[in-house]
Design a protein around this motif. Sequence first.
Motif, PDB file in Angstrom:
ATOM      1  N   THR A   1       0.622  29.358  36.800  1.00  0.00           N
ATOM      2  CA  THR A   1       2.037  28.718  36.185  1.00  0.00           C
ATOM      3  C   THR A   1       1.587  28.970  34.683  1.00  0.00           C
ATOM      4  OG1 THR A   1       2.419  27.396  38.105  1.00  0.00           O
ATOM      5  CG2 THR A   1       3.470  26.817  36.232  1.00  0.00           C
ATOM      6  N   ALA A   2       2.753  29.222  33.993  1.00  0.00           N
ATOM      7  CA  ALA A   2       2.835  29.117  32.637  1.00  0.00           C
ATOM      8  C   ALA A   2       3.790  28.116  31.989  1.00  0.00           C
ATOM      9  CB  ALA A   2       3.130  30.678  32.021  1.00  0.00           C
ATOM     10  N   SER A   3       3.291  27.607  31.001  1.00  0.00           N
ATOM     11  CA  SER A   3       4.165  26.432  30.337  1.00  0.00           C
ATOM     12  C   SER A   3       5.284  27.127  29.745  1.00  0.00           C
ATOM     13  CB  SER A   3       3.206  25.697  29.479  1.00  0.00           C
ATOM     14  OG  SER A   3       2.831  26.385  28.359  1.00  0.00           O
ATOM     15  N   GLY A   4       5.220  28.419  29.402  1.00  0.00           N
ATOM     16  CA  GLY A   4       6.393  29.043  28.581  1.00  0.00           C
ATOM     17  C   GLY A   4       6.747  30.623  29.049  1.00  0.00           C
ATOM     18  N   ARG A   5       7.672  31.066  28.276  1.00  0.00           N
ATOM     19  CA  ARG A   5       7.969  32.530  28.612  1.00  0.00           C
ATOM     20  C   ARG A   5       6.735  33.538  28.072  1.00  0.00           C
ATOM     21  NH1 ARG A   5      13.474  35.086  28.816  1.00  0.00           N
ATOM     22  NH2 ARG A   5      13.153  37.251  28.097  1.00  0.00           N
ATOM     23  N   THR A   6       6.527  34.443  29.148  1.00  0.00           N
ATOM     24  CA  THR A   6       5.690  35.368  28.610  1.00  0.00           C
ATOM     25  C   THR A   6       6.239  36.843  29.110  1.00  0.00           C
ATOM     26  OG1 THR A   6       4.630  35.339  30.937  1.00  0.00           O
ATOM     27  CG2 THR A   6       3.757  33.942  29.022  1.00  0.00           C
ATOM     28  N   TYR A   7       5.624  37.822  28.489  1.00  0.00           N
ATOM     29  CA  TYR A   7       6.106  38.979  28.928  1.00  0.00           C
ATOM     30  C   TYR A   7       5.399  39.827  30.156  1.00  0.00           C
ATOM     31  CZ  TYR A   7       9.949  39.011  25.593  1.00  0.00           C
ATOM     32  OH  TYR A   7      10.941  38.490  24.966  1.00  0.00           O
ATOM     33  N   VAL A   8       4.248  39.905  29.589  1.00  0.00           N
ATOM     34  CA  VAL A   8       3.092  40.404  30.458  1.00  0.00           C
ATOM     35  C   VAL A   8       2.347  39.542  31.118  1.00  0.00           C
ATOM     36  CG1 VAL A   8       1.099  42.312  30.473  1.00  0.00           C
ATOM     37  CG2 VAL A   8       3.284  42.988  29.446  1.00  0.00           C
TER      38      VAL A   8
END
Length: 121
Positions: free
Chosen positions: A23-30
């Motif tokens: 789970t990422a805390s923000g927006r990511t692309y790859v």
Amino acid sequence: QVQLVESGGGLVQAGGSLRLSCTASGRTYVMAWFRQAPGKEREFVAVINRSIGRTYYANSVKGRFTISRDNAKNTVDLQMNSLKSEDTAVYYCAARSEESFGFRPYEYAYWGRGTQVTVSS
């Protein structure tokens, strides 16, 4: 700054399955998964982009592992089937804010702490 948290590692017998989540805390692309076995360098496992969900896999896991993501939840999963003893490693989730794919650790700015996967033969 994006923080990544992995879960889902554990001990499994050869031939079994495990599912890792990140789970990422923000927006990511790859987003990608890497792994590192004792005494070895960190190696690429799988990668997926945000826009169309295109994926690439290391030859050693192709056909056995599946990477997927949920952009609404900022999560990426790694379904691992037909596990082998050589899959034993610490698995790391990684992310980059560029849209181009990366296959080497230095190309990723954000890393999780890792989760241990142990496959017993």
